[in-house]
Design an enzyme around this catalytic site. Structure first.
Site, PDB file in Angstrom:
ATOM      1  N   THR A  40       8.167   1.614  -6.363  1.00 25.50           N
ATOM      2  CA  THR A  40       6.732   2.412  -5.702  1.00 25.50           C
ATOM      3  C   THR A  40       5.695   1.838  -6.314  1.00 25.50           C
ATOM      4  OG1 THR A  40       5.814   4.697  -4.984  1.00 25.50           O
ATOM      5  CG2 THR A  40       6.695   4.459  -7.419  1.00 25.50           C
ATOM      6  N   LYS A  44       5.281  -2.864  -6.300  1.00 23.85           N
ATOM      7  CA  LYS A  44       5.915  -3.691  -4.958  1.00 23.85           C
ATOM      8  C   LYS A  44       5.943  -5.186  -5.050  1.00 23.85           C
ATOM      9  CE  LYS A  44       5.614   0.628  -2.211  1.00 23.85           C
ATOM     10  NZ  LYS A  44       5.215   1.355  -1.069  1.00 23.85           N
ATOM     11  N   GLY A 110      -1.753  -3.199   0.646  1.00 23.93           N
ATOM     12  CA  GLY A 110      -0.309  -3.433   0.935  1.00 23.93           C
ATOM     13  C   GLY A 110       0.092  -2.370   2.071  1.00 23.93           C
ATOM     14  N   THR A 133     -14.254  -3.210   3.057  1.00 23.73           N
ATOM     15  CA  THR A 133     -14.657  -4.675   2.735  1.00 23.73           C
ATOM     16  C   THR A 133     -14.206  -5.490   3.926  1.00 23.73           C
ATOM     17  OG1 THR A 133     -14.077  -4.420   0.434  1.00 23.73           O
ATOM     18  CG2 THR A 133     -14.708  -6.503   0.762  1.00 23.73           C
ATOM     19  N   TYR A 197       0.355  11.238   1.717  1.00 22.46           N
ATOM     20  CA  TYR A 197       1.132  12.531   1.957  1.00 22.46           C
ATOM     21  C   TYR A 197       0.847  13.717   0.636  1.00 22.46           C
ATOM     22  CZ  TYR A 197       4.403  10.650  -1.447  1.00 22.46           C
ATOM     23  OH  TYR A 197       5.020  10.048  -2.376  1.00 22.46           O
TER      24      TYR A 197
END
Ligand code: ATR
Length: 254
Positions: A40, A44, A110, A133, A197
């Site tokens: 996580t 990654k 990401g 940005t 979430y």
């Protein structure tokens, strides 16, 4: 729940590590017969550099969220985040393959990078990507030059856009959208999807969307469960059922 459903003897738990001990933690886990791991944020990209083989998609995304130990003990890095989102959109009939949908993707980190190719390949949708940005948005879009379906514009120009979007996806970690996105984006048919979430209550993005009249919305809990199911498929060769797990997390009856 996946293991119980499929009858596979498997245990899954979390390991806390840090950037100094990440390599060691991973090596230790696989030496102790770990079969596969989910990685996580924020590891990654780090994980991608430690794998022996990388799937084409994970290498395009530049991040690994799933590691599979191969029979020769080498490590394969994959990324199931994109398919996790597609699976959730599919479950809730958010996009239709036959209609060329207009998608506003917000964010250029990401999370956004992981879903661009799966969205276009699965739905052939038109994506406009915006980011706080503009340079970040331009850089990301330029990685996908070959795709006619992807473009960007400065966020200030969104207000002038005549396009009515079908879907807006939040892929940022922003916690306030009032000074960031124009509320003129929201209309009753728009589907609002937050990749963030939480189990109860609305996320900041969904709260903002609802305040401005959105009627259709989902947070990323379904994406979380779906990416996990696709990781399970890579480890065990069986795709388990997603909805019962999602229902349990949402404390709904199946
Ligand atoms: P991830 O890998 O989870 O996507 P990230 O690479 O740090 O995380 O990217 C975070 C994204 O959230 C970026 O698009 C970032 O915008 P910038 O590129 O301008 O930094 C966006 N973001 C973070 N905080 C934000 C805020 N307060 N308002 C708007 N966008 C924000």
């Amino acid at each position: 729940m996946f293991a119980i459903e499929t009858g596979i003897n498997s245990s899954y738990s979390s390991i806390l590590t840090n950037s100094v001990f990440f390599n060691q933690t991973l090596q230790h886990f696989f030496h102790r017969n770990g079969r596969g791991a989910n990685i996580t944020a924020p590891f990654k990209v780090h994980a991608l550099n430690l794998c022996d083989h990388i799937t084409k998609h994970a290498s395009l995304v530049g991040a690994v969220n799933t590691i599979v130990k191969l029979p020769n003990n080498l490590l394969l890095g994959a990324n199931t985040d994109g398919i996790g989102l597609i699976s959730d959109l599919h479950h809730f009939y958010v996009l239709h393959k036959k209609i060329k949908s207009r998608v506003l993707l917000v964010g250029a980190g990401g999370a956004a990078r992981g879903v661009i190719a799966p969205l276009i390949h699965n739905y052939n949708c038109n994506i406009i990507l915006v980011n706080r940005t503009f340079l970040g948005a331009k850089k990301l879009v330029s990685c996908y030059k070959y795709m006619e379906n992807l473009s960007t514009l400065p966020i200030e120009q969104l207000q002038l856009e005549k396009v009515k979007f079908d879907l807006i996806i939040n892929a940022t970690s922003a916690d306030n959208f009032s000074n960031f996105l124009p509320y003129s984006l929201i209309h009753e048919q728009l589907f609002c999807y937050d990749m963030c979430y939480q189990q109860e209550g609305d996320t900041a993005f969904i709260t903002w969307c609802r305040q401005h009249g959105a009627k259709k919305y989902l947070n990323g809990l379904g994406m979380l469960v779906s990416q996990a199911a696709y990781s399970f498929l890579l480890w065990h060769g069986i795709l388990p059922s997603i909805i019962p797990v999602l229902n349990k997390l949402l404390k709904r009856t199946i």
